[in-house]
Design a protein around this motif. Structure first.
Motif, PDB file in Angstrom:
ATOM      1  N   ASP A 156       4.857  10.172  43.629  1.00  0.00           N
ATOM      2  CA  ASP A 156       4.741  10.555  45.033  1.00  0.00           C
ATOM      3  C   ASP A 156       4.718   9.284  45.879  1.00  0.00           C
ATOM      4  O   ASP A 156       3.767   8.510  45.833  1.00  0.00           O
ATOM      5  CB  ASP A 156       3.463  11.369  45.236  1.00  0.00           C
ATOM      6  N   SER A 157       5.804   9.027  46.611  1.00  0.00           N
ATOM      7  CA  SER A 157       5.953   7.844  47.459  1.00  0.00           C
ATOM      8  C   SER A 157       5.856   6.539  46.676  1.00  0.00           C
ATOM      9  O   SER A 157       5.433   5.510  47.206  1.00  0.00           O
ATOM     10  CB  SER A 157       4.902   7.847  48.577  1.00  0.00           C
ATOM     11  N   GLN A 158       6.276   6.569  45.413  1.00  0.00           N
ATOM     12  CA  GLN A 158       6.270   5.358  44.618  1.00  0.00           C
ATOM     13  C   GLN A 158       7.213   5.493  43.426  1.00  0.00           C
ATOM     14  O   GLN A 158       7.539   6.607  43.001  1.00  0.00           O
ATOM     15  CB  GLN A 158       4.861   5.022  44.123  1.00  0.00           C
ATOM     16  N   VAL A 159       7.654   4.348  42.902  1.00  0.00           N
ATOM     17  CA  VAL A 159       8.468   4.299  41.691  1.00  0.00           C
ATOM     18  C   VAL A 159       7.868   3.223  40.788  1.00  0.00           C
ATOM     19  O   VAL A 159       7.686   2.074  41.212  1.00  0.00           O
ATOM     20  CB  VAL A 159       9.943   3.970  41.998  1.00  0.00           C
ATOM     21  N   ALA A 160       7.564   3.592  39.542  1.00  0.00           N
ATOM     22  CA  ALA A 160       7.010   2.653  38.569  1.00  0.00           C
ATOM     23  C   ALA A 160       8.142   2.124  37.692  1.00  0.00           C
ATOM     24  O   ALA A 160       8.916   2.902  37.129  1.00  0.00           O
ATOM     25  CB  ALA A 160       5.947   3.341  37.712  1.00  0.00           C
ATOM     26  N   ALA A 228      15.642   6.329  40.331  1.00  0.00           N
ATOM     27  CA  ALA A 228      14.567   7.322  40.412  1.00  0.00           C
ATOM     28  C   ALA A 228      14.527   7.858  41.834  1.00  0.00           C
ATOM     29  O   ALA A 228      14.886   7.163  42.789  1.00  0.00           O
ATOM     30  CB  ALA A 228      13.223   6.703  40.038  1.00  0.00           C
ATOM     31  N   THR A 229      14.061   9.106  41.959  1.00  0.00           N
ATOM     32  CA  THR A 229      13.922   9.751  43.261  1.00  0.00           C
ATOM     33  C   THR A 229      12.477  10.177  43.442  1.00  0.00           C
ATOM     34  O   THR A 229      12.035  11.163  42.834  1.00  0.00           O
ATOM     35  CB  THR A 229      14.834  10.988  43.368  1.00  0.00           C
ATOM     36  N   PRO A 230      11.676   9.434  44.216  1.00  0.00           N
ATOM     37  CA  PRO A 230      10.272   9.820  44.407  1.00  0.00           C
ATOM     38  C   PRO A 230      10.177  11.162  45.123  1.00  0.00           C
ATOM     39  O   PRO A 230      11.014  11.501  45.962  1.00  0.00           O
ATOM     40  CB  PRO A 230       9.709   8.686  45.274  1.00  0.00           C
ATOM     41  N   GLU A 231       9.153  11.945  44.768  1.00  0.00           N
ATOM     42  CA  GLU A 231       8.967  13.275  45.341  1.00  0.00           C
ATOM     43  C   GLU A 231       7.503  13.517  45.640  1.00  0.00           C
ATOM     44  O   GLU A 231       6.627  13.095  44.883  1.00  0.00           O
ATOM     45  CB  GLU A 231       9.459  14.355  44.364  1.00  0.00           C
ATOM     46  N   GLY A 232       7.249  14.204  46.739  1.00  0.00           N
ATOM     47  CA  GLY A 232       5.892  14.581  47.094  1.00  0.00           C
ATOM     48  C   GLY A 232       5.408  15.754  46.274  1.00  0.00           C
ATOM     49  O   GLY A 232       6.191  16.504  45.680  1.00  0.00           O
ATOM     50  N   GLU A 233       4.094  15.946  46.235  1.00  0.00           N
ATOM     51  CA  GLU A 233       3.501  17.058  45.521  1.00  0.00           C
ATOM     52  C   GLU A 233       3.344  18.263  46.449  1.00  0.00           C
ATOM     53  O   GLU A 233       3.043  18.113  47.635  1.00  0.00           O
ATOM     54  CB  GLU A 233       2.129  16.665  44.958  1.00  0.00           C
ATOM     55  N   ASN A 234       3.584  19.460  45.928  1.00  0.00           N
ATOM     56  CA  ASN A 234       3.399  20.706  46.662  1.00  0.00           C
ATOM     57  C   ASN A 234       2.404  21.584  45.920  1.00  0.00           C
ATOM     58  O   ASN A 234       2.236  21.457  44.707  1.00  0.00           O
ATOM     59  CB  ASN A 234       4.726  21.465  46.789  1.00  0.00           C
ATOM     60  N   LEU A 235       1.763  22.481  46.643  1.00  0.00           N
ATOM     61  CA  LEU A 235       0.845  23.435  46.024  1.00  0.00           C
ATOM     62  C   LEU A 235       1.612  24.715  45.742  1.00  0.00           C
ATOM     63  O   LEU A 235       2.129  25.359  46.655  1.00  0.00           O
ATOM     64  CB  LEU A 235      -0.346  23.722  46.935  1.00  0.00           C
ATOM     65  N   LEU A 236       1.695  25.086  44.477  1.00  0.00           N
ATOM     66  CA  LEU A 236       2.329  26.333  44.063  1.00  0.00           C
ATOM     67  C   LEU A 236       1.233  27.321  43.693  1.00  0.00           C
ATOM     68  O   LEU A 236       0.442  27.063  42.785  1.00  0.00           O
ATOM     69  CB  LEU A 236       3.253  26.090  42.862  1.00  0.00           C
ATOM     70  N   VAL A 250       2.807  20.569  42.082  1.00  0.00           N
ATOM     71  CA  VAL A 250       4.113  20.344  41.465  1.00  0.00           C
ATOM     72  C   VAL A 250       4.997  19.567  42.437  1.00  0.00           C
ATOM     73  O   VAL A 250       4.873  19.686  43.655  1.00  0.00           O
ATOM     74  CB  VAL A 250       4.803  21.666  41.089  1.00  0.00           C
ATOM     75  N   ASN A 251       5.910  18.772  41.886  1.00  0.00           N
ATOM     76  CA  ASN A 251       6.909  18.139  42.743  1.00  0.00           C
ATOM     77  C   ASN A 251       8.112  19.067  42.875  1.00  0.00           C
ATOM     78  O   ASN A 251       8.163  20.142  42.266  1.00  0.00           O
ATOM     79  CB  ASN A 251       7.316  16.757  42.213  1.00  0.00           C
ATOM     80  N   THR A 252       9.083  18.652  43.655  1.00  0.00           N
ATOM     81  CA  THR A 252      10.239  19.509  43.935  1.00  0.00           C
ATOM     82  C   THR A 252      11.009  19.841  42.664  1.00  0.00           C
ATOM     83  O   THR A 252      11.462  20.972  42.476  1.00  0.00           O
ATOM     84  CB  THR A 252      11.167  18.818  44.945  1.00  0.00           C
ATOM     85  N   THR A 253      11.144  18.869  41.778  1.00  0.00           N
ATOM     86  CA  THR A 253      11.894  19.099  40.546  1.00  0.00           C
ATOM     87  C   THR A 253      11.231  20.168  39.696  1.00  0.00           C
ATOM     88  O   THR A 253      11.888  21.083  39.173  1.00  0.00           O
ATOM     89  CB  THR A 253      12.020  17.788  39.748  1.00  0.00           C
ATOM     90  N   ILE A 293       3.427  38.198  36.375  1.00  0.00           N
ATOM     91  CA  ILE A 293       3.468  37.562  37.689  1.00  0.00           C
ATOM     92  C   ILE A 293       3.900  38.578  38.731  1.00  0.00           C
ATOM     93  O   ILE A 293       4.919  39.236  38.593  1.00  0.00           O
ATOM     94  CB  ILE A 293       4.449  36.372  37.690  1.00  0.00           C
ATOM     95  N   ILE A 294       3.096  38.715  39.800  1.00  0.00           N
ATOM     96  CA  ILE A 294       3.452  39.608  40.899  1.00  0.00           C
ATOM     97  C   ILE A 294       4.238  38.841  41.956  1.00  0.00           C
ATOM     98  O   ILE A 294       5.298  39.270  42.405  1.00  0.00           O
ATOM     99  CB  ILE A 294       2.185  40.208  41.536  1.00  0.00           C
ATOM    100  N   SER A 295       3.737  37.729  42.379  1.00  0.00           N
ATOM    101  CA  SER A 295       4.400  36.949  43.426  1.00  0.00           C
ATOM    102  C   SER A 295       3.960  35.502  43.319  1.00  0.00           C
ATOM    103  O   SER A 295       3.003  35.173  42.626  1.00  0.00           O
ATOM    104  CB  SER A 295       4.055  37.494  44.819  1.00  0.00           C
ATOM    105  N   PHE A 296       4.673  34.630  44.026  1.00  0.00           N
ATOM    106  CA  PHE A 296       4.221  33.247  44.143  1.00  0.00           C
ATOM    107  C   PHE A 296       4.682  32.704  45.475  1.00  0.00           C
ATOM    108  O   PHE A 296       5.642  33.177  46.070  1.00  0.00           O
ATOM    109  CB  PHE A 296       4.723  32.379  42.983  1.00  0.00           C
ATOM    110  N   LYS A 297       3.973  31.709  45.974  1.00  0.00           N
ATOM    111  CA  LYS A 297       4.292  31.146  47.273  1.00  0.00           C
ATOM    112  C   LYS A 297       4.121  29.638  47.243  1.00  0.00           C
ATOM    113  O   LYS A 297       3.366  29.100  46.433  1.00  0.00           O
ATOM    114  CB  LYS A 297       3.433  31.747  48.378  1.00  0.00           C
ATOM    115  N   THR A 298       4.878  28.978  48.118  1.00  0.00           N
ATOM    116  CA  THR A 298       4.715  27.544  48.320  1.00  0.00           C
ATOM    117  C   THR A 298       4.320  27.314  49.773  1.00  0.00           C
ATOM    118  O   THR A 298       4.886  27.909  50.664  1.00  0.00           O
ATOM    119  CB  THR A 298       6.012  26.787  48.007  1.00  0.00           C
ATOM    120  N   THR A 299       3.377  26.382  49.993  1.00  0.00           N
ATOM    121  CA  THR A 299       2.889  26.121  51.342  1.00  0.00           C
ATOM    122  C   THR A 299       3.353  24.734  51.820  1.00  0.00           C
ATOM    123  O   THR A 299       3.047  23.763  51.169  1.00  0.00           O
ATOM    124  CB  THR A 299       1.372  26.234  51.385  1.00  0.00           C
ATOM    125  N   THR A 300       4.013  24.468  52.620  1.00  0.00           N
ATOM    126  CA  THR A 300       4.526  23.173  53.150  1.00  0.00           C
ATOM    127  C   THR A 300       4.160  22.979  54.654  1.00  0.00           C
ATOM    128  O   THR A 300       4.459  23.829  55.291  1.00  0.00           O
ATOM    129  CB  THR A 300       6.046  23.095  52.952  1.00  0.00           C
TER     130      THR A 300
END
Length: 373
Positions: A156-160, A228-236, A250-253, A293-300
């Protein structure tokens, strides 16, 4: 004594010549080699037709140096020789003539020198090398080995970055580009270890890296390129059919991987999806079963229509929609059960500002109403 612009088909007295194929000459970028050429030293030549970001590096002991090449009207006119950090401009463009002195530097201290021949930014025309002349008492010296096994790991906002250490290196230069193959900009100079954390990156942008080894009087050629493509974390958040919820960062990937699994063709794929979790020092893997699983959502919110859907666990979902036609058509497809179409429907405008995905066989009913404030 010959000078720049003169043809020199053999080294003068007090000089000796190295062919462009000498193993101590390092080519940076994608260079081509032309062979069986008339009027060229040893009948060959190295050439690159898009010189921006391409260069030649060498290290020599001596007090003078010449670059020999074919001068031509299609050659680059914006070139530089960088000797021990000092830049000197030169050109290979002009009336056609083979084995021409296109650059020379005399009067250097009789010691070890680091030399780079390169083009200026946005240069055009061919950039070539036929041979190198230096003192007859001097010699071309080996450059440090290239770093190998460069690996880039996105966060997240970095590459090692990490790579295999080079014997004799006192440090490393880390270089980065947003274009595969460069040109590269140094983002970490004289790094003391064989790893680096780049925190000056933007999520969603792909970065391409190379590393060079350095010592007091030398710099290697580039390592292998790693990206590498840095990605932010999302709440699933996932709702199970017992009304319990699961939450994962989770990240976007990883989210796209989960979505592809959930939206696969009927009767294909595994019956579960796994998430790796870490709580404190405890790591675990959780497996979610597909049909639970009934449903799932992502909050951004108006004058908007709200679609209310009742799930099989009696819970309700509300969504702002401009039209219900797409949802009705999806829900009204052939059933036996759910024998055609996708297994879920996606809403991108939940009343709470989220994106939610509903499983077909968990929906009991739905209604539409105007949204009032």
């Amino acid at each position: 004594m010959a000078t720049v612009g003169d043809q020199l088909t053999a080294p003068e007295a007090g000089w000796k010549r190295y062919n462009d194929t000498d193993t101590n000459i390092c080519y940076i970028g994608s260079w081509g080699r032309m062979t069986s050429l008339n009027n060229f030293w040893n009948g060959d030549d190295h050439v690159v037709d898009a010189p921006n970001g391409k260069s030649i590096k060498l290290r020599f002991m001596g007090s003078k140096i010449r670059l020999i090449d074919q001068r031509h009207t299609n050659r680059c006119s914006s070139l530089q020789a960088i000797i021990d950090g000092t830049a000197y401009d030169f050109s290979e463009n002009g009336k056609p003539q083979c084995q021409t002195i296109v650059f020379e530097k005399l009067g250097l201290d009789n010691t070890i020198h680091m030399v780079e021949f390169t083009s200026k930014v946005q240069s055009s025309g061919d950039f070539c090398i036929d041979a190198i002349d230096i003192d007859d008492t001097g010699e071309l010296l080996p450059i440090l080995d290239d770093p190998s096994n460069l690996i880039a790991i996105a966060g997240d906002s970095q590459v090692a970055l990490s790579w295999t250490a080079v014997t004799g290196a006192t440090g490393y230069n880390v270089k980065r580009s947003t274009t595969a193959g460069g040109p590269y900009t140094t983002v970490g100079a004289n790094v003391s270890t064989n790893s680096y954390l780049d925190t000056t990156v933007t999520n969603g942008t792909t970065y391409y890296y190379v590393v060079t080894a350095v010592s007091a009087d030398s710099e290697s050629c580039n390592s292998n390129e790693a990206s590498a493509t840095p990605e932010g974390e999302n709440l699933l958040r996932i709702t199970m059919n017992d009304s319990s919820e699961r939450e994962y960062e989770v990240n976007t990937t990883e989210f796209n991987s989960f979505l592809a699994w959930f939206n696969r063709a009927i009767g294909t794929g595994t019956s579960y999806y796994s998430f790796d979790k870490t709580v404190g020092k405890q790591s675990s893997t959780e497996y979610l079963v597909f049909d639970k699983i009934i449903s799932f959502k992502t909050t951004t919110i108006d004058g908007q229509v709200v679609l209310k859907i009742i799930m099989s666990d009696s819970s309700e979902r509300e969504y702002k929609v401009s039209s219900t036609n797409d949802f009705v058509n999806w829900h009204n497809r052939t059933v036996a059960p759910c024998s055609t179409g996708t297994t879920h429907y996606e809403f991108t405008d939940g009343v709470d500002g989220s994106t939610e995905y509903l499983s077909f066989d968990k929906i009991i009913s739905f209604e539409v109403m105007p949204l009032t404030r």
